[in-house]
Structures are given as C-alpha cells and as structure tokens.
Write an enzyme that holds these catalytic residues in place. Structure first.
Site, PDB file in Angstrom:
ATOM      1  N   GLY A  14       0.819  -1.202   0.000  1.00 46.60           N
ATOM      2  CA  GLY A  14       0.000   0.000   0.000  1.00 46.60           C
ATOM      3  C   GLY A  14       0.853   1.252   0.000  1.00 46.60           C
ATOM      4  O   GLY A  14       2.084   1.190   0.045  1.00 46.60           O
ATOM      5  N   TYR A 136     -15.413   2.490   8.621  1.00 43.83           N
ATOM      6  CA  TYR A 136     -13.943   2.497   8.666  1.00 43.83           C
ATOM      7  C   TYR A 136     -13.458   3.006  10.019  1.00 43.83           C
ATOM      8  O   TYR A 136     -12.528   2.435  10.615  1.00 43.83           O
ATOM      9  CB  TYR A 136     -13.427   3.387   7.541  1.00 43.83           C
ATOM     10  CG  TYR A 136     -11.929   3.527   7.467  1.00 43.83           C
ATOM     11  CD1 TYR A 136     -11.135   2.501   6.969  1.00 43.83           C
ATOM     12  CD2 TYR A 136     -11.300   4.703   7.876  1.00 43.83           C
ATOM     13  CE1 TYR A 136      -9.758   2.630   6.884  1.00 43.83           C
ATOM     14  CE2 TYR A 136      -9.920   4.844   7.798  1.00 43.83           C
ATOM     15  CZ  TYR A 136      -9.156   3.816   7.304  1.00 43.83           C
ATOM     16  OH  TYR A 136      -7.787   3.953   7.222  1.00 43.83           O
TER      17      TYR A 136
END
Length: 310
Positions: A14, A136
């Site tokens: 990432g 999230y």
C-alpha cells in the site's frame, strides 16, 4: 556482522507500506512485507502460523481497506468488517506469539465529527462519528482499543498506535472511485488540462479544511519509532499542526500542473467534517516533525501519477 532486527510490515504494497520500505533507514532492518497472495490477513490461522514461523521483533500494522468518501459510502460493510478482521488477526496473533512490540497505524477518521479542533487523543469515543466513513472509523477504534487492552492486561506488551492525519503521496490511488482528496484533485485537474476544460467542479463550497501530510513523512516517523520505541507514546497523533481549505488544495494542484481554468462548486455533494486538524503536542514532546512542504509533496505525487498512467 550484526543481524538486522526482523520487522513484520502488513500492508507493504500500500501507499504507506511502500513509503516505509523505500525510506533511507529501511535497510537497517530485515522487513517482512508479504503480499496478500503470500499471506491472507483475513485468515487468522494463516496469520498466526506466519508470525510463529518468522518471530519478528516488532510488528507494524499498516494494512487496511482504504478509500475516499465515495468508496466508504458505497461499501460500508466492507470497510467495517474487513478492517476489523485485519486488525484483530494481526494484533491477536502477535500477542499469542509473544511479540512484545507492535505499532498500529490508525486514522484521524475515528475522531468525533463535531469535536473541537485541534483534535487531541483523549477525544476518541467522545461523540458521534462522521457518517460518511463511520464503518472504517469503528474498525480503527476497535484496533486501537485492542492494543490498549492488551497493554493493560500485561504491560510487557507495548502495543502502540499512531493516528496519522490525512495522507497523500507516491503510490497513492488515483482512481476517482477509490481515491482520497489530493489524488482525486490531481487526476481531475490533469484531465482538465489534457482535455482543455475551462472549469473543474469542487464538491461543496470548498471551505472545509483538511490536514494532508506527505506519506513519506509518516514513513519517517515510523522508522524513528522503531529505533525509539520505548519513548513513543501509547497513543499519538502524527500530523502537521496546520491545515488548508479544499479550495486551497485545488489551487496548489492547479498551479503545479499548469491548468489555468476556473472552479465551480456543487453544493449538493457531501463534504464530510468541516475541519479535521490533529493536535501534535505529544508528537512535539516525542521530538519529531514533518518536513515536506505541500508544494513539494504534490509535485512528487504528480510525477508519480504521470509515470503510473504511461
């Protein structure tokens, strides 16, 4: 010849993970950064087996399903469940294996939407979350509290959490369906220049304020933390200490890309929190600060974007 400390880095492919791995200090350590194909972090048994096999001295949990407002609103179940699973599996498997040091990378999204700025670490769970990314945020709160509870049960386990402000940089996601604000702006303005558009649309009035830090600076803080882990606070914001309006980000990106059109505003679109600026008092005491200017960071990000679309 000294043996390098073994560090397990989740999310090594990432944006944050790749910035950590390319940092100048990274060669001091032996990083394990398995891909999702090499290690499925959603499978607790496999995570436990991996950690037991390699016995890292420290774990950095940077993996996560991340995205902007559009992605969070479209898939709240995925953003809640997958991120909870990742945090639970990595943190509990590390504890079960006796790993004493773990750095959990969280998000300023877990602060209450109406909290006073700058946001201090004690405000977590003190108010309603921002609805556009609540799933999230809940997952990040879960992982943060899990680290705190493990340390509370046994102080030998130093499980600590960084709360970065919004991030951007090299290796970012530029697809509008998944991107955060700055990569989305870069993509939009680049296309406007390419297609000779005279206007670019901004969601809302552009007055909302955000704090965006270059991901390479977060990587620098993480590498410093590895070498100075005992002094790292158990819970600490990592940010700039200042912010800009959405309109200002559009202006800086446009100047760097060289687009000279005008902006329009769609007031019907969601904009999220009016401001999200983290307090960096604990960070100052620890002795670290970000060094990349907004213009330099956006220039580096735009250069990466241009290479990625070739």
């Amino acid at each position: 010849m000294s043996i390098k400390p073994i560090v397990l880095l989740t999310g090594g492919r990432g944006m944050v993970g790749r910035n950590i791995l390319e940092h100048a200090m990274a060669p001091q350590f032996s990083f394990l950064a398995p891909t999702s194909k090499e290690l499925d972090l959603r499978d607790f048994a496999k995570v436990q087996e991996y950690i037991n096999t390699y016995s890292p001295e420290l774990v950095i949990h940077a993996a996560g399903l991340v995205g902007g407002i559009q992605a969070n609103m479209a898939s709240p179940v995925d953003y809640l469940v997958e991120n909870i699973d990742l945090g639970r599996n990595v943190i509990l498997a590390s504890r079960n294996a006796g790993i004493k040091k773990l750095l959990n990378l969280s998000s300023s999204c877990m602060y209450p939407r109406n909290a006073s700025n700058p946001l201090t670490e004690d405000l977590i769970l003190r108010g309603e979350l921002e609805p556009t990314n609540e799933g999230y945020a809940l997952a990040k709160i879960f992982a943060t509290r899990l680290c705190e509870y493990i340390h509370k049960e046994n102080i030998a386990f130093q499980y600590k959490t960084f709360i970065p402000c919004n991030l951007y940089g090299r290796f970012d996601k530029f697809d509008p369906k998944h991107s955060h604000l700055i990569p989305a702006i870069i993509h939009k303005v680049h296309l406007a220049k390419l297609n000779q558009q005279k206007t670019v649309e901004i969601w809302g009035d552009g007055g909302a304020r955000r704090e965006f830090m270059y991901a390479g600076d977060l990587a620098d803080a993480v590498l410093k933390a590895i070498n100075d882990f005992d002094r790292v606070p158990s819970l600490m914001n990592v940010g700039l200490g200042h912010d800009h309006s959405i309109n200002e980000y559009y202006e800086v990106v446009s100047r760097i890309i060289g687009w000279n059109g005008e902006f329009t505003h769609d007031l019907s679109r969601p904009v999220g929190m009016k401001q999200k600026l983290v307090s960096i008092e604990r960070q100052k005491i620890w002795g670290w600060q970000a060094t990349t200017s907004l213009a330099d960071g956006i220039s580096k990000s735009y250069n990466f974007y241009l290479k990625s679309i070739q």
